[in-house]
Design a protein around this motif. Sequence first.
Motif, PDB file in Angstrom:
ATOM      1  N   ASN A  97       0.876  -1.169   0.000  1.00  0.00           N
ATOM      2  CA  ASN A  97       0.000   0.000   0.000  1.00  0.00           C
ATOM      3  C   ASN A  97       0.916   1.222   0.000  1.00  0.00           C
ATOM      4  N   PRO A  98       0.912   2.040  -1.045  1.00  0.00           N
ATOM      5  CA  PRO A  98       1.898   3.127  -1.127  1.00  0.00           C
ATOM      6  C   PRO A  98       1.813   4.135   0.011  1.00  0.00           C
ATOM      7  N   PHE A  99       0.623   4.340   0.585  1.00  0.00           N
ATOM      8  CA  PHE A  99       0.484   5.299   1.692  1.00  0.00           C
ATOM      9  C   PHE A  99       1.141   4.746   2.958  1.00  0.00           C
ATOM     10  N   MET A 100       0.807   3.518   3.315  1.00  0.00           N
ATOM     11  CA  MET A 100       1.429   2.911   4.487  1.00  0.00           C
ATOM     12  C   MET A 100       2.933   2.753   4.283  1.00  0.00           C
ATOM     13  N   MET A 101       3.317   2.377   3.075  1.00  0.00           N
ATOM     14  CA  MET A 101       4.733   2.201   2.770  1.00  0.00           C
ATOM     15  C   MET A 101       5.494   3.515   2.933  1.00  0.00           C
ATOM     16  N   ALA A 102       4.933   4.597   2.414  1.00  0.00           N
ATOM     17  CA  ALA A 102       5.596   5.902   2.522  1.00  0.00           C
ATOM     18  C   ALA A 102       5.766   6.309   3.980  1.00  0.00           C
ATOM     19  N   GLU A 103       4.756   6.079   4.781  1.00  0.00           N
ATOM     20  CA  GLU A 103       4.851   6.421   6.196  1.00  0.00           C
ATOM     21  C   GLU A 103       5.902   5.565   6.897  1.00  0.00           C
ATOM     22  N   ASN A 104       5.929   4.261   6.582  1.00  0.00           N
ATOM     23  CA  ASN A 104       6.908   3.369   7.197  1.00  0.00           C
ATOM     24  C   ASN A 104       8.338   3.746   6.826  1.00  0.00           C
ATOM     25  N   VAL A 105       8.559   3.988   5.536  1.00  0.00           N
ATOM     26  CA  VAL A 105       9.940   4.224   5.111  1.00  0.00           C
ATOM     27  C   VAL A 105      10.422   5.610   5.522  1.00  0.00           C
ATOM     28  N   MET A 106       9.544   6.604   5.553  1.00  0.00           N
ATOM     29  CA  MET A 106       9.974   7.921   6.027  1.00  0.00           C
ATOM     30  C   MET A 106      10.297   7.875   7.518  1.00  0.00           C
ATOM     31  N   GLY A 121      10.458  -2.587  -6.770  1.00  0.00           N
ATOM     32  CA  GLY A 121      10.263  -3.154  -8.093  1.00  0.00           C
ATOM     33  C   GLY A 121       9.058  -4.061  -8.139  1.00  0.00           C
ATOM     34  N   ARG A 122       8.889  -4.704  -9.276  1.00  0.00           N
ATOM     35  CA  ARG A 122       7.777  -5.619  -9.452  1.00  0.00           C
ATOM     36  C   ARG A 122       8.001  -6.916  -8.696  1.00  0.00           C
ATOM     37  N   GLY A 123       9.240  -7.235  -8.402  1.00  0.00           N
ATOM     38  CA  GLY A 123       9.524  -8.436  -7.648  1.00  0.00           C
ATOM     39  C   GLY A 123       9.741  -9.646  -8.535  1.00  0.00           C
ATOM     40  N   SER A 124      10.136 -10.737  -7.903  1.00  0.00           N
ATOM     41  CA  SER A 124      10.414 -11.992  -8.592  1.00  0.00           C
ATOM     42  C   SER A 124       9.398 -13.045  -8.163  1.00  0.00           C
ATOM     43  N   THR A 152       4.049   2.405  -7.431  1.00  0.00           N
ATOM     44  CA  THR A 152       5.368   3.035  -7.305  1.00  0.00           C
ATOM     45  C   THR A 152       5.288   4.530  -7.581  1.00  0.00           C
ATOM     46  N   LEU A 153       4.552   4.909  -8.602  1.00  0.00           N
ATOM     47  CA  LEU A 153       4.420   6.324  -8.925  1.00  0.00           C
ATOM     48  C   LEU A 153       3.685   7.077  -7.823  1.00  0.00           C
ATOM     49  N   LYS A 154       2.663   6.472  -7.246  1.00  0.00           N
ATOM     50  CA  LYS A 154       1.965   7.096  -6.119  1.00  0.00           C
ATOM     51  C   LYS A 154       2.900   7.234  -4.918  1.00  0.00           C
ATOM     52  N   PHE A 155       3.676   6.199  -4.657  1.00  0.00           N
ATOM     53  CA  PHE A 155       4.653   6.218  -3.566  1.00  0.00           C
ATOM     54  C   PHE A 155       5.648   7.375  -3.763  1.00  0.00           C
ATOM     55  N   HIS A 190      13.186  10.971  -1.481  1.00  0.00           N
ATOM     56  CA  HIS A 190      12.766  10.683  -2.859  1.00  0.00           C
ATOM     57  C   HIS A 190      13.964  10.550  -3.809  1.00  0.00           C
ATOM     58  N   LYS A 191      15.122  11.077  -3.425  1.00  0.00           N
ATOM     59  CA  LYS A 191      16.325  10.945  -4.246  1.00  0.00           C
ATOM     60  C   LYS A 191      17.069   9.640  -3.973  1.00  0.00           C
ATOM     61  N   ARG A 192      16.577   8.868  -3.016  1.00  0.00           N
ATOM     62  CA  ARG A 192      17.253   7.626  -2.628  1.00  0.00           C
ATOM     63  C   ARG A 192      16.347   6.407  -2.834  1.00  0.00           C
ATOM     64  N   ILE A 193      15.508   6.485  -3.858  1.00  0.00           N
ATOM     65  CA  ILE A 193      14.663   5.356  -4.246  1.00  0.00           C
ATOM     66  C   ILE A 193      15.256   4.731  -5.506  1.00  0.00           C
ATOM     67  N   TRP A 194      15.332   3.406  -5.521  1.00  0.00           N
ATOM     68  CA  TRP A 194      15.943   2.660  -6.623  1.00  0.00           C
ATOM     69  C   TRP A 194      14.902   1.733  -7.252  1.00  0.00           C
ATOM     70  N   TRP A 195      14.940   1.633  -8.562  1.00  0.00           N
ATOM     71  CA  TRP A 195      14.078   0.681  -9.253  1.00  0.00           C
ATOM     72  C   TRP A 195      14.908  -0.517  -9.696  1.00  0.00           C
TER      73      TRP A 195
END
Length: 351
Positions: A97-106, A121-124, A152-155, A190-195
């Motif tokens: 969930n991009p909202f929960m994820m953003a809160e967790n990672v920040m 990423g999309r994952g394996s 990812t774009l929402k995140f 946001h400058k430290r996100i990798w795809w």
Amino acid sequence: MWAQTLNEVIDMTKKIGFLSFGFWQQNNSMVTSAQQAYEESVDLAVEAEKLGMDGAWYRVHHFADQIGTPYPLMAAVGAKTSKIEIGTGLVDMRYENPFMMAENVMSTDVLTQSRVELGVGRGSPEQVKDGWQYFGYDYSEEEIKEIARQRTLKFLELLKGEPFAEPNPQPMFPQAPGLRRLEPFSPTLHKRIWWGAGSQATAVWAAQQGMNLQSSTLVNYESNEPFHVQQAKQLQVYKAAWKQAGHDFEPRTLVTRSIMPIVNDQDAKLFAQGTQTNDEVGYLAYHQNPTIFGKMFVGEPDQLIKELAEDQAIQEADTVLITVPSTLGVAYNVHLLSSIMNDIAPALGWR
């Protein structure tokens, strides 16, 4: 002298980190429980920082006997270290969930003093069929591909910190008027996100969206060339797309390698036989196109120095992650990483 001549042409200076899957298993392993796996993941980061390494990175898989959600682990590493980057390779956006994820990672980034390097990423292929459905997302494998990108774009949008949520006219706590954003806010994250890109096309997409590029030990088989050449071309098209996009910061590029120096009898016993010393082409589940897997680098340091110096993808990247056999325990992995940092990295000009 030969390595010095090479360095006059190509800047080989690298950030060097390790990548751990954090496995635990009951048989043929020194790591037998989740608690031990997580504790040793932290311990290895502490020792890697002492060795002068730049990054502690962790693979993320669900429904597996290895590291799952990374944020508690990253925060724990941050509490025990002071300099080392703390990254993921990678968080599977099919489950997020991009909202929960953003809160967790920040929150994690605030706790670690802005040292998070988050690979997404999309994952394996996972351990269970359509595992994201158990997380509440009722999508098919085909549908989830595009949805993972949309999330990812929402995140990324949420990490920019633009207010978006309508305030409650009767909030529990006093607050300034106007729309609200997620807190705590981390202004540079946001400058430290990798795809995690598997193809040239996805590398270009990552550049267009302003994400750094993470390329692992496998990529889509897009030509008959060796793995490292195909991967180098992926990094090159990414850099060209980044330049064209005109972002306001310099991107980073990362490759992962399995490097096993043979410096004593134990190393030879563990890795001298039965390892993948050539590139291999195969198919992953749900993938219609073939994938090429990069070889393991196994041998005495002098031999590895020559082989790694010819790796075109390493030449293109600014960061190299060393995959570690986490089930062999902290002491052995410190031995392995120490050999790479002391015997191999300086000779290649990585340091």
